[in-house]
Design an enzyme around this catalytic site. Structure first.
Site, PDB file in Angstrom:
ATOM      1  CB  VAL A 387      -0.954  -0.023   1.211  1.00  0.00           C
ATOM      2  CG1 VAL A 387      -1.682   1.311   1.352  1.00  0.00           C
ATOM      3  CG2 VAL A 387      -1.953  -1.172   1.088  1.00  0.00           C
ATOM      4  CG  ASP A 388       4.255   3.503   2.674  1.00  0.00           C
ATOM      5  OD1 ASP A 388       3.692   4.566   2.374  1.00  0.00           O
ATOM      6  OD2 ASP A 388       5.166   3.443   3.520  1.00  0.00           O
ATOM      7  CG  ASP A 389       6.652   0.574  -2.462  1.00  0.00           C
ATOM      8  OD1 ASP A 389       7.540   1.034  -3.190  1.00  0.00           O
ATOM      9  OD2 ASP A 389       6.876  -0.006  -1.392  1.00  0.00           O
TER      10      ASP A 389
END
Length: 736
Positions: A387-389
């Site tokens: 999710v962060d990427d």
């Protein structure tokens, strides 16, 4: 007074000139580091446990080349501390597991136990609690090569992974990274291959009290605790392990092997991380495949790619971070004023689009029925987009004027849809899985690597909130409201936020404040409390620094050696909540200007990235450059009130329209497969226009919308069909 007033503009001009020059130098430095393929990738540095484990690994797989091993050993020796131990982050204290691993690695490399550096290491191990106090994973590896007995190892029978997914505890309640580590370990636990290190390399002398070698399995004083429950289960499983008949063992082994084989596909090694890849090689060998077997050899080759040979040493990376580094570099360059159609940005965007994951992965087990569309951290790790990427990449792509507008819009929609779908029930986002928060699992005997679950965290949640805000989602939307509620609940009493993936509260607090700004919420009380906390931990010289020790000791929050990356995070947070005129922001800006190197970058020895809090840390070598460059550019743009290019805004309504169209298309395909008449197989006129994707891109320099051309070249197209708006037409070219 008049002279002072006259001098003030001159001083401001001097600072502005310095700032502009610093940004130009930073841009030049970063552009010079772009790979021919379009991506950026800095070294991902870790502690010496990787080199120590690698020496043992080379021995096990039969590739113990003395020259190669000596280079690894030399690197380990160079990092021994004066007290005889080894640490797990730069300038940190000696750590028991790292010291035991280094001692074993050096013994295997041929260092005599009576050598002064080995004697110091042995003494330090005793001071830190002895071999009986090491963690469960290290006990496992020692047992695997005959250096410890299996009674010291928590039970990990493969039958555990036969538990159905609907049970409260099952394989997919474990974090993705632990899944990749534990499945091959379960195979090895069951098969127990007859590997043995030389008798001379055994570690019996490292016990402080060999009579307490099972101290890890000591009961809690309170009877009814989860720890005691799992210790009881451990004893039961170990008893069963001694029985000659295990009715489900072969089925469990086949299931674990099948899972591992499936997850070796569409990736550059199991989970694309060092420990899982190493364990998979061990498991393949235990299952009867030699190191020369094509499948095993491919995994060995992939792991060897993590080697960095330099100055007669070899060091290892735990994985590589090209997608993450590329997204951050792009956002920094975009903020620094690189034109949105600059070749460097277009090449980077093309590379990112090529690497979007369009196949399913483990995330779909708890999030079924959702189209894939995320991005991973590494070059190829298709089972594990994160999710962060994905959120960072979406923000990077949104600011590129990409020539193939249909392709870009489709990628943005898929990525945004996948990201939103991964929201947890509590409103936050974890990294790789949805609702992966079964806290009970943190009490199992092999959970001491502090990474058994992947719950929602403030830093990842803030990244998604910022992403949604920049695509035009309002604070009133239910998805954003739930996320904001999570962030409010997760705030510490002193106003800070915990940083799960970066060190630590400076990282977390900066990320949340940065997310609140485009929503227009930076003036809220909880945001201002966050800014006040940042001011309270800023050093007199303007910098910010926080030690990794803050993960274990809250008294160390915001305290530590000043670094460029953490100062940049502090400045970004202050700019978001207070603006460039804030005195603390000005001091942080001054610090970054004064510490920039003549080459246009910054120096930093500290580790400011986090793998697993209190266990494993990282140094991203590009953090020291990307974040300071972004912070300087953000300061300049905030001071000038400058807007930013947006390729497209995707409202919640337009995303839902896209979803509805995709559902209709899937329904028509299902009917076709059932042999019904294939009417409208290519979709509605709007869908056909979406597929062709001709016309001008949303947010293009002349403000056109995407449109499928009719006879006059101006037909209604995808952007209008799905409500994707040109940021210029909607007055959103400035700050969202």
């Amino acid at each position: 007074m008049g002279a002072a007033a006259a001098a003030a503009p001159s001083r401001r001009q001097t600072i502005e000139e310095r700032l502009e020059r610093a940004i130009e130098q930073g841009v030049d430095w970063l552009l010079s580091r772009q790979s021919p393929g379009g991506y950026w990738m800095g070294e991902l540095e870790a502690d010496t446990t990787l080199e120590s484990d690698y020496i043992l690994y080379l021995y096990v797989i039969g590739q113990f080349d003395p020259a190669r091993v000596e280079k690894l050993a030399r690197y380990i020796r160079q990092h021994q501390l004066s007290d005889g131990g080894w640490n797990i982050y730069a300038n940190g204290p000696s750590e028991l597991n790292a010291t035991v691993k280094a001692y074993l690695g050096l013994k295997l490399a041929g260092d005599p136990p009576d050598a002064p550096h080995m004697a110091r290491a042995r003494r330090r191990v005793h001071e830190l609690g002895g071999l009986e106090s090491i963690n469960s994973f290290e006990r496992f590896y020692l047992a695997l090569v005959g250096a410890a007995d299996w009674g010291m190892v928590p039970a990990m029978p493969p039958e555990l992974f036969l538990l159905p997914n609907w049970l409260y505890i099952n394989l997919y309640e474990i974090s993705s990274w632990s899944r990749g580590i534990l499945v091959p370990m379960a195979i090895l636990f069951a098969l127990r291959p007859p590997w043995r290190i030389p008798e001379s390399a055994r570690l019996d002398e490292l016990f402080y009290d060999s009579g307490h070698r099972y101290k890890a399995f000591a009961w809690d004083r309170s009877i009814f605790t989860w720890r005691n429950f799992f210790l009881c289960m451990d004893r039961v499983m170990k008893f069963v392990e001694q029985l000659p008949w295990k009715p489900f063992r072969q089925k469990a082994l086949r299931s674990a092997e099948r899972w591992m084989m499936e997850h070796l596909e569409r990736t550059e090694g199991l989970a694309a991380i060092y420990p899982a890849m190493m364990n998979s090689i061990y498991a393949l060998m235990a299952l009867g495949r030699s190191p020369d077997d094509p499948l095993t050899a491919r995994q060995i080759t992939e792991l060897a790619k993590f080697e960095i040979e330099e100055n007669h040493t070899i060091r290892l990376q735990p994985c590589v971070s090209p997608l993450w580094d590329t997204a951050i570099a792009m956002v920094a360059l975009e903020e620094a004023g690189l034109p949105p159609d600059h070749p460097a940005l277009v090449r980077a965007a093309s590379w990112l689009l090529d690497n979007q994951i369009l196949g399913s992965g483990d995330w779909a087990i708890k999030n079924p029925g959702v189209e894939p569309g995320g991005w991973a951290f590494e070059f190829r790790n298709d089972h594990y987009p994160d999710v962060d990427d994905t959120a960072f990449i979406l923000m990077a792509l949104q600011r590129v004027d990409y020539p193939d507008r249909a392709r870009m819009e489709a990628a943005l929609l898929r990525g945004l849809n996948w990201t939103v779908s991964m929201q947890n029930k509590n409103g936050g986002w974890g990294a790789f899985d949805k609702d992966n928060d079964c806290a009970v699992l943190t009490h199992v005997p092999f959970a001491d690597h502090n990474a058994m679950i992947d719950p929602a965290t403030a830093d990842v949640t803030a990244r998604v909130v910022e992403c949604l805000a920049r695509f035009g989602w309002p604070a009133s939307h239910p998805v954003v409201k739930r996320a904001l509620h999570f962030l409010e609940q997760d705030q510490s009493e002193d106003g800070s936020w915990f940083g799960r993936w970066g060190v630590n509260y400076v990282y977390g607090t900066s990320g949340v404040l940065r997310a609140l700004e485009p929503l227009g919420l930076a003036a809220k009380g909880y945001a201002q409390r966050g800014a006040d906390w940042l001011r309270s931990v800023q050093y007199a010289g303007g910098g910010f620094g926080e030690s990794i020790a803050s993960y274990a000791d809250a008294g160390q929050k915001g305290r530590g050696t000043v670094t460029a990356s953490q100062t940049a995070w502090g400045l970004i947070g202050l700019l978001a909540a207070a603006g460039p005129s804030d005195p603390s922001a000005q001091r942080a800006l001054q610090y970054l200007l004064e510490t920039q190197t003549p080459q246009g970058s910054w120096e930093e020895s500290e580790f400011t990235g986090t793998g697993f809090p209190e266990v494993f840390y990282l140094k991203y070598h590009l953090y020291r450059h990307n974040f300071p460059l972004y912070a300087l550019a953000r300061n300049r743009n905030a001071q000038a009130g400058a807007g930013e290019f947006r390729f497209a805004l995707i409202s919640p309504e337009s995303l839902e329209a896209w979803r509805a169209e995709r559902r209709r298309r899937r329904g028509r395909r299902s009917l076709a497969r059932m042999g019904r008449r294939q009417t409208g197989i290519s979709g509605s006129p709007g869908a056909r226009r979406w597929i062709r994707g001709n016309g001008n891109g949303a947010g293009h320099s002349h403000g056109g919308r995407t449109g499928a051309p009719g006879k006059n070249g101006h037909g209604k197209g995808a952007a209008e069909e799905f409500g994707i708006h040109d940021s210029k037409d909607n007055g959103r070219r400035g700050d969202a």
